[in-house]
Design a protein around this motif. Structure first.
Motif, PDB file in Angstrom:
ATOM      1  N   HIS A 294      -2.689   6.155  -3.193  1.00  0.00           N
ATOM      2  CA  HIS A 294      -3.069   5.215  -2.177  1.00  0.00           C
ATOM      3  C   HIS A 294      -2.456   5.841  -0.634  1.00  0.00           C
ATOM      4  O   HIS A 294      -1.299   6.398  -0.744  1.00  0.00           O
ATOM      5  N   LYS A 318      -7.581   4.791  -3.135  1.00  0.00           N
ATOM      6  CA  LYS A 318      -7.608   3.839  -2.017  1.00  0.00           C
ATOM      7  C   LYS A 318      -6.963   4.375  -0.652  1.00  0.00           C
ATOM      8  O   LYS A 318      -5.939   4.947  -0.456  1.00  0.00           O
ATOM      9  N   SER A 320      -6.325   3.145   3.361  1.00  0.00           N
ATOM     10  CA  SER A 320      -6.219   1.813   4.271  1.00  0.00           C
ATOM     11  C   SER A 320      -5.886   2.560   5.595  1.00  0.00           C
ATOM     12  O   SER A 320      -5.280   3.607   5.740  1.00  0.00           O
ATOM     13  N   LYS A 341     -16.474   2.994   6.955  1.00  0.00           N
ATOM     14  CA  LYS A 341     -16.391   1.775   6.028  1.00  0.00           C
ATOM     15  C   LYS A 341     -17.552   2.030   4.932  1.00  0.00           C
ATOM     16  O   LYS A 341     -17.248   1.503   3.722  1.00  0.00           O
ATOM     17  N   GLU A 346     -10.422   0.964   3.606  1.00  0.00           N
ATOM     18  CA  GLU A 346      -9.986  -0.514   4.041  1.00  0.00           C
ATOM     19  C   GLU A 346      -9.717  -0.471   5.297  1.00  0.00           C
ATOM     20  O   GLU A 346      -8.683   0.480   5.779  1.00  0.00           O
TER      21      GLU A 346
END
Ligand SMILES: Cc1cc2nc3c(=O)[nH]c(=O)nc-3n(C[C@H](O)[C@H](O)[C@H](O)COP(=O)(O)OP(=O)(O)OC[C@H]3O[C@@H](n4cnc5c(N)ncnc54)[C@H](O)[C@@H]3O)c2cc1C
Ligand SMILES: Cc1cc2nc3c(=O)[nH]c(=O)nc-3n(C[C@H](O)[C@H](O)[C@H](O)COP(=O)(O)OP(=O)(O)OC[C@H]3O[C@@H](n4cnc5c(N)ncnc54)[C@H](O)[C@@H]3O)c2cc1C
Ligand code: SF4
Ligand code: SF4
Ligand code: FES
Lengths: 492, 284
Positions: A294, A318, A320, A341, A346
């Motif tokens: 992450h 992931k 962000s 996107k 995110e």
């Protein structure tokens, strides 16, 4: 012109550019946008109304003769089209890819008033890519030879970003020998160490640099201005003028606890490792980054977007992007946000970091976030983010990338007595000529304006080069006959 | 413009090597405390190495490196006559050297002795009384002993196994010297992080100015990435442009030591891949 009436032409939809599938491209470093075929280019060129007073041209910081080059595309004369581009833009293959066209040329295109604007950037890219490895000298100068006509003169450029490259290219095309001193081992500035391969392949930059070498520009990588050689030393050793184009590369951090934990990177470090160091091919190459499942990126500009999309491609599960305001206020290009996107980024709007928390080995494991809301507009005209007191949350992350802006690197100003700077270290330079407080020392690009765009840095390099050429050669010689279209007075 | 290796000397076979490199533009500017960044091959990593000596007349600089992993091992495959692909410098702020009221003690550990040598020489040329203290695990690993003895009035030696000089650590000798001699003006320490930390702790009670040279991980070396950041006196500083030398009493050594492990796993993989593809010539 053709049989089509202008009104009909404008109604044809904008020719889409093929792109790699988002799912596939989110895991590779190949270019996202694939470029036009000749058919597509012809279709798109046909949409241009060939305006007599082209609005698009005013939107381009270097005032490319846009209808002029599009006309040549329509006539399938790629060399002629390229010559038009090169008359005012020394890096068309780069600009066609990374200019924020929606706010510049295309933002002003008349066709865009009622529908979608002509895809000027895509056409520019097509022309530049098609031109490829032909003799740059010939096209730029309009003559086969680019003899070093004035070997009694020499000019130094410090830094090798778009501002310096443009300055060097302009002077070399006028027969003035130029040496470009670059601190890193590769030439190109942000184009090679910052903007990722999937948006601007390094081969494109290299090709543009090769074209400059063909013009006789000498490149000296691994030379640090202010360290290996200073500005006063360059002047003493016989350079007639010096152009400073060292960019604004000093990374800003957030100034919050835990910022020096392992796993907290500046966007500059992360992107430099991946782009300049080719860490995406590690261990076939030697410069490492490490995998993280992450990743949280802080910032809302192009740099943040590039860092986030790079982290995805390096295998993060992931990614962000945390931004203090909302998507409306993000300074990045819309296209970048849209692409990111699609690739699965995110977006955590109205979020600011409070603290980085590490494990017992000093590696990042969590980030404490503060929820924000929009308040009154600030000096920038955008709504100021205000903390929602007490509203915090904790994210888990092994990597945080800080992309909250950069500042002026002081290496040059510290070693150049008499060089005037603004309070934050940017160099004071004349708007029209780029000349600094020291005679024959010029500056331009991000080191004068703060972080801006490729094309504005190029505009500054061009203005300075023109002033240098006028001083060294006299006004008449600075502008060779074929460099500008005949009816043109608005040279940058 | 690649830089040619003129001489190569294996100081400790398989471990430490000295290179004399043709680089007139760097030699002309190099001062004690400066470093260079180099790359060995097309896709090589940029690594910093201290300029252990510079000869502006001959146009050469001297580097001494410890083989730690991929890049230093790869560098060690080059011989006299070969070129180093990229060499950039001199970087960093030079050591502050001026005439001091009392002696300066220069402490070097391991490969740090080589880097310390250039600084000790600088202090000597500035007219300072230079005491050097060098330490290593055993006698064979003591570098630059003869060079230091040629100009330092005092060279104190410690080895962990007692094979040369005092058995123990450099800090033992340092504390003794500081206890005997209250006129010491400055202590400079270069070596592994634990050693510099121990030196800074040892000198603190004496209130002697203590300068350490931080070897944090670097990428560009010109202040553009922040990889090299260290905490000094509670503030974030960039070792490549604000340092590499800092006040040892203010440095967060634990933070530095942790950050040096950032890429441990990747470095291991990289070195192993390299060893598979290269025949080791270390002990040649
Ligand atoms: C990640 C990222 C993405 C971006 N995306 C876009 C985009 O999509 N579109 C757009 O228009 N703009 C974009 N920008 C902004 C744009 O790249 C810059 O505005 C532009 O490159 C500035 O050009 P420059 O010539 O001033 O300097 P830079 O491109 O910054 O180049 C400066 C060069 O000088 C060198 N240098 C620094 N100090 C010294 C020294 N002391 N001696 C010698 N050399 C030195 C540096 O190593 C560097 O190579 C982006 C920027 C970044 C960081
Ligand atoms: C200012 C400065 C001066 C230095 N001077 C010397 C010297 O004179 N002689 C010497 O032997 N060593 C010196 N070093 C340390 C040297 O840079 C590292 O040993 C070298 O980078 C190891 O690279 P490697 O690929 O062989 O090993 P790796 O396996 O990659 O790394 C081994 C260890 O070296 C450190 N390291 C890794 N990459 C870097 C990097 N890019 N920059 C800095 N450290 C890194 C890390 O702690 C790592 O765990 C200096 C470091 C700095 C910052
Ligand atoms: S240089 Fe940039 S702004 Fe100018 S026409 Fe090309 S893409 Fe548009
Ligand atoms: S404004 Fe649009 S239609 Fe008119 S010349 Fe420019 S690109 Fe063509
Ligand atoms: S090494 Fe990049 S800022 Fe120091």
């Amino acid at each position: 012109m053709s049989a089509n009436a202008p009104s009909k032409k404008a109604k044809a939809p904008r020719t889409a550019m093929p792109e790699q599938d988002p799912k596939v491209r989110a895991r590779n470093f190949e270019e996202v946008a694939l470029g036009y075929t000749e058919e597509m280019a012809l279709a798109e060129a046909a949409r241009c109304l060939q305006c007599k007073k082209p609005a698009c041209r005013k939107g381009c910081p270097v005032e490319i003769d846009i209808p002029g080059f599009i006309k040549q595309v329509a006539a399938r004369d790629h060399d002629a089209a390229y010559a038009v581009l090169r008359a005012t833009n020394s890096l068309p293959a780069v600009c066609g890819r990374v200019c924020p066209q929606e706010t510049q040329c295309e933002g002003s295109c008349i066709v865009g008033k009622k529908g979608e604007p002509v895809a000027i950037g895509r056409l520019e890219r097509f022309v530049a890519d098609t031109y490829l490895a032909k003799s740059a000298c010939e096209t730029v100068t309009g003559g086969p030879a680019c003899a070093m006509a004035r070997d009694d003169l020499k000019v130094a450029c410090i830094g090798s970003g778009p501002s310096s490259l443009t300055c060097a290219g302009y002077l070399a095309a006028r027969g003035i020998p130029v040496t470009v001193f670059e601190a890193l081992h590769e030439v190109g500035g942000v184009l090679v160490y910052g903007i990722p391969e999937f948006r601007l392949p390094k081969a494109v930059v290299r090709q543009e640099v090769e074209a400059m070498k063909a013009l006789g520009v000498e490149f000296r990588p691994n030379w640090v201005g202010g360290k290996t050689i200073t500005v006063p030393e360059l002047l003493e050793s016989g350079y007639d003028a010096v152009f400073i184009g060292v960019g604004a590369g000093l990374p800003r951090f957030l100034g919050i606890p835990g910022e020096n934990l392992i796993g907290v990177f500046s966007a500059n470090e992360y992107l430099t490792r991946v782009n300049l160091g080719r860490a995406y091919k590690f261990p076939a190459t030697d410069t490492p980054t490490f995998p993280a499942s992450h990743v949280v990126v802080f910032g809302g500009g192009n740099v943040a977007m590039d860092a986030a999309r790079t982290a995805m491609r390096l295998g993060a599960e992931k990614v962000s992007l945390a931004y203090r305001r909302t998507e409306h206020e993000m300074p990045c290009r819309l296209e970048e946000l849209h692409h990111a996107k699609e690739e699965g980024l995110e977006i955590l709007c109205l979020n600011a970091p409070l603290e980085f928390i590490g494990d017992e080995n000093g590696r990042l494991k969590q980030i404490v976030m503060q929820r924000m809301m929009l308040g009154e507009p600030d000096q920038s005209g955008r709504c100021a983010p205000v903390a929602c007191q007490g509203d915090t949350c904790v994210l888990t992350a092994e990597m945080a990338i800080v992309a909250v802006g950069t500042g002026a690197n002081p290496l040059i100003s510290q070693t150049t007595p008499g060089l005037e700077t603004y309070r934050r270290g940017y160099i004071v330079a004349d708007d029209a000529t780029g000349e600094t407080s020291i005679r024959n020392v010029f500056a331009g690009g991000d080191i004068v304006t703060g972080a801006a765009t490729v094309i504005s840095a190029m505009g500054a390099g061009r203005r300075a080069a023109k002033a240098i050429a006028e001083r060294l050669l006299g006004a008449a010689a600075a502008d060779p006959p074929q460099a500008e279209p005949a009816d043109d007075s608005a040279d940058m | 413009m690649p830089s040619r290796i003129l001489r190569k000397r294996r100081l400790i076979p398989g471990q430490t090597t000295e290179l004399v490199i043709e680089a007139p533009h760097i030699a002309a500017k190099a001062k004690p405390g400066n470093f260079v960044i180099l790359r060995v091959w097309e896709d090589g990593e940029r690594i910093p190495l201290t300029i252990a000596d510079a000869d502006p007349e001959a146009g050469t600089i001297t580097l001494v490196y410890l083989i730690m992993g991929k890049t230093t091992a790869h560098l060690d495959t080059l011989e006299a006559g070969d070129d180093i692909r990229d060499l950039c410098g001199p970087l960093g702020r030079p050591t502050e050297i001026h005439k001091l009221a009392g002696p300066v003690i220069c402490v070097g550990g391991g490969t740090g002795i080589a880097a310390m040598h250039h600084i000790a020489k600088g202090h000597h040329l500035a007219g300072n009384h230079v005491v050097t203290i060098i330490g290593a695990r055993c006698e064979e690993l003591l570098l630059f002993r003869d060079e230091l003895c040629s100009f330092c009035p005092e060279v104190l030696i410690s080895t962990n196994d007692g094979s040369c000089g005092r058995q123990g650590f450099v800090t033992d000798l340092l504390v003794e010297r500081l206890t005997e001699d209250k006129t010491v003006a400055e202590v400079v320490a270069i070596g592994p992080v634990p050693m510099m930390r121990a030196v800074a702790e040892a000198t603190k009670p004496f209130g002697v100015k203590t300068t350490v040279s931080l070897n944090s991980i670097m990428v560009d070396g010109i202040g553009m990435c922040g990889a090299c950041r260290v905490t000094v006196g509670g503030e974030t500083r960039f070792a490549c442009v604000d340092g590499p030398e800092f006040d040892g009493h203010l440095v967060d050594f634990a933070g530095l030591a942790a950050r040096l492990t950032s890429f441990k796993e990747q470095e291991r993989v990289s070195y192993e891949e390299f060893k598979k593809s290269h025949v080791c010539q270390c002990s040649k």
